[in-house]
Design a protein around this motif. Structure first.
Motif, mmCIF file in Angstrom:
data_model
loop_
_atom_site.group_PDB
_atom_site.id
_atom_site.type_symbol
_atom_site.label_atom_id
_atom_site.label_comp_id
_atom_site.label_asym_id
_atom_site.label_seq_id
_atom_site.Cartn_x
_atom_site.Cartn_y
_atom_site.Cartn_z
ATOM 1 N N LYS A 187 13.849 5.255 -9.900
ATOM 2 C CA LYS A 187 13.392 4.614 -11.111
ATOM 3 C C LYS A 187 12.022 4.073 -10.913
ATOM 4 N N MET A 188 11.965 3.455 -9.679
ATOM 5 C CA MET A 188 10.624 2.862 -9.321
ATOM 6 C C MET A 188 10.182 3.258 -7.829
ATOM 7 N N VAL A 189 8.970 3.673 -7.692
ATOM 8 C CA VAL A 189 8.420 4.355 -6.193
ATOM 9 C C VAL A 189 7.315 3.306 -5.981
ATOM 10 N N VAL A 190 7.341 2.796 -4.650
ATOM 11 C CA VAL A 190 6.239 1.930 -4.286
ATOM 12 C C VAL A 190 5.637 2.528 -3.158
ATOM 13 N N ARG A 191 4.292 2.750 -3.223
ATOM 14 C CA ARG A 191 3.328 3.380 -2.167
ATOM 15 C C ARG A 191 2.250 2.488 -1.487
ATOM 16 N N ASP A 192 2.345 2.363 -0.351
ATOM 17 C CA ASP A 192 1.310 1.946 0.298
ATOM 18 C C ASP A 192 0.851 0.381 -0.185
ATOM 19 N N LEU A 193 1.548 -0.292 -0.512
ATOM 20 C CA LEU A 193 1.523 -1.760 -1.359
ATOM 21 C C LEU A 193 0.968 -2.802 -0.412
ATOM 22 N N ASN A 194 -0.287 -3.274 -0.768
ATOM 23 C CA ASN A 194 -0.475 -4.381 0.274
ATOM 24 C C ASN A 194 -0.869 -5.516 -0.708
ATOM 25 N N LEU A 195 -0.778 -6.678 -0.373
ATOM 26 C CA LEU A 195 -1.176 -7.766 -1.206
ATOM 27 C C LEU A 195 -1.786 -9.106 -0.272
ATOM 28 N N TRP A 196 -2.616 -9.642 -0.889
ATOM 29 C CA TRP A 196 -3.169 -10.585 -0.107
ATOM 30 C C TRP A 196 -3.389 -11.802 -1.126
ATOM 31 N N TYR A 197 -3.307 -13.263 -0.733
ATOM 32 C CA TYR A 197 -3.523 -14.406 -1.220
ATOM 33 C C TYR A 197 -4.824 -14.828 -0.585
ATOM 34 N N ASP B 173 -7.549 -14.634 1.639
ATOM 35 C CA ASP B 173 -7.605 -14.013 2.943
ATOM 36 C C ASP B 173 -6.415 -13.676 3.585
ATOM 37 N N LYS B 174 -5.483 -14.285 3.270
ATOM 38 C CA LYS B 174 -4.174 -14.178 3.889
ATOM 39 C C LYS B 174 -3.415 -12.995 3.212
ATOM 40 N N GLN B 175 -2.878 -11.892 4.392
ATOM 41 C CA GLN B 175 -2.337 -10.722 3.813
ATOM 42 C C GLN B 175 -0.770 -11.023 3.977
ATOM 43 N N ALA B 176 -0.135 -10.820 2.736
ATOM 44 C CA ALA B 176 1.262 -11.315 2.661
ATOM 45 C C ALA B 176 1.991 -10.139 2.710
ATOM 46 N N LEU B 177 1.741 -8.663 2.467
ATOM 47 C CA LEU B 177 2.391 -7.660 2.256
ATOM 48 C C LEU B 177 1.653 -6.495 2.833
ATOM 49 N N LYS B 178 2.258 -5.792 3.856
ATOM 50 C CA LYS B 178 1.358 -4.759 4.662
ATOM 51 C C LYS B 178 1.987 -3.264 4.459
ATOM 52 N N ASP B 179 1.121 -2.519 3.681
ATOM 53 C CA ASP B 179 1.596 -1.082 3.709
ATOM 54 C C ASP B 179 3.007 -0.732 3.135
ATOM 55 N N ASN B 180 3.756 -1.336 2.206
ATOM 56 C CA ASN B 180 5.012 -1.248 2.026
ATOM 57 C C ASN B 180 5.432 0.193 0.998
ATOM 58 N N GLY C 202 -2.552 -0.169 -3.604
ATOM 59 C CA GLY C 202 -1.370 0.814 -3.492
ATOM 60 C C GLY C 202 -0.803 1.155 -5.126
ATOM 61 N N THR C 203 0.070 1.675 -5.152
ATOM 62 C CA THR C 203 0.910 2.001 -6.455
ATOM 63 C C THR C 203 2.113 1.544 -6.438
ATOM 64 N N VAL C 204 2.776 1.121 -7.783
ATOM 65 C CA VAL C 204 3.969 0.835 -7.969
ATOM 66 C C VAL C 204 4.315 1.820 -9.328
ATOM 67 N N THR C 205 5.283 2.835 -9.164
ATOM 68 C CA THR C 205 5.372 3.415 -10.533
ATOM 69 C C THR C 205 6.744 3.272 -11.069
ATOM 70 N N LEU C 206 6.795 3.095 -12.558
ATOM 71 C CA LEU C 206 8.086 3.235 -13.242
ATOM 72 C C LEU C 206 8.163 4.512 -13.888
ATOM 73 N N GLU D 8 6.188 -6.809 6.018
ATOM 74 C CA GLU D 8 6.249 -5.462 6.010
ATOM 75 C C GLU D 8 8.004 -5.116 6.053
ATOM 76 N N LEU D 9 8.145 -3.820 5.264
ATOM 77 C CA LEU D 9 9.452 -3.428 5.268
ATOM 78 C C LEU D 9 9.837 -2.574 6.596
ATOM 79 N N LEU D 10 10.369 -3.301 7.238
ATOM 80 C CA LEU D 10 10.674 -2.631 8.678
ATOM 81 C C LEU D 10 11.591 -1.502 8.514
ATOM 82 N N GLU D 11 12.694 -1.753 7.884
ATOM 83 C CA GLU D 11 13.765 -0.785 7.796
ATOM 84 C C GLU D 11 14.561 -0.677 6.348
ATOM 85 N N PHE D 12 14.752 0.485 5.925
ATOM 86 C CA PHE D 12 15.341 0.523 4.494
ATOM 87 C C PHE D 12 16.516 1.772 4.696
#
Length: 253
Positions: free
Chosen positions: A6-16, A18-25, A66-70, A225-229
């Motif tokens: 339904k949704m696909v997340v690719r290479d999602l990074n997020l910064w607040y 200078d602080k990176q909160a999400l890395k390559d998810n 990155g991308t988040v598709t619906l 990081e999403l370490l395991e899924f």
């Protein structure tokens, strides 16, 4: 059978700032399934789930790549109407947050905003949403009373009813039971189990037993990081990463 993404997340990074909160998810969210996100506090799971309906857009200084598709369409494309997106991807928050108005008006709020004015149509939507949120029997004679008079667990189910009244396709739950007692929590868990017949569900929870009980798939987050899924059963019984195993067996976090 394998459910479609339904949704696909690719290479999602997020910064607040200078602080990176999400890395390559990267994550595939299956239709009509419950995906749980677990991990220690502050590991990015709530930030991640808020990327799925662009709630982080409301925060100053956030940068996302990155991308988040619906259904195949990137929700971060320039031409996406965020209001329409949030109608398709609803959200239920950690603390019940009913509006200070009647039970009826809480549930009718979204449909009214989206142009439904007919009283009978609104009544049908309100009743159906409250039935689907397993709340109708408790509030059917109190529809005109303030939602703030309900118990915490009832308020949270009211927020679920409010979220599904606009007929979303995906519902995001951000630690929906953390403010509730065990009985109210059990009701919400039963409800999530029922709701996946109609909706695709993503739940952030710090309660591992809850993740094990309600979800079909589980993702483990650590430091953004999403370490395991994988399938929930596999993650809990046979995790591949030692960090996941350490978290699940209570050795850290």
């Amino acid at each position: 059978m394998d459910h479609k993404n339904k949704m696909v997340v690719r290479d999602l990074n997020l910064w607040y700032g200078d602080k990176q909160a999400l890395k390559d998810n990267n994550l595939n969210i299956k239709e009509n399934r419950v995906t749980a996100l677990i991990g220690p506090s502050g590991c990015g799971k709530s930030t991640f789930v808020r990327c799925l309906n662009r709630m982080n857009d409301l925060i100053e200084g956030v940068r996302i790549t990155g991308t988040v598709t619906l259904d195949g369409k990137n929700i971060y494309d320039k031409d996406v109407d965020v209001i329409a997106l949030r109608k398709r991807v609803g959200m239920v928050f950690q603390r019940p947050n009913p509006f200070p108005m009647s039970v009826f008006d809480n549930v009718a709020y979204g449909p009214r905003i989206h142009g439904i004015k007919d009283r009978d149509a609104l009544r049908r939507i309100v009743e159906e949403s409250l039935v689907n949120a397993a709340l109708w029997n408790e509030v059917s004679d109190r529809l005109n009373k303030s939602a703030l008079e309900l118990s915490g667990g009832q308020q949270q189910r009211l927020c679920i009813a409010r979220s599904i009244a606009v007929k979303p396709e995906v519902v995001l739950f951000d630690e929906p039971c953390s403010a509730l007692d065990p009985i109210a929590t059990g009701k919400i868990e039963d409800l999530i189990h029922d709701l996946k017949k109609k909706y695709t569900i993503v739940i952030v929870t710090h309660n591992m037993q809850q993740a094990a009980r309600v979800s079909d798939y589980t993702g483990f987050f650590l430091l953004g990081e999403l370490l395991e899924f994988g399938k929930t059963k596999d993650i809990f019984e046979n995790p591949k990463k030692k960090e996941t195993e350490g978290y699940i067996t209570g050795r850290f976090g």
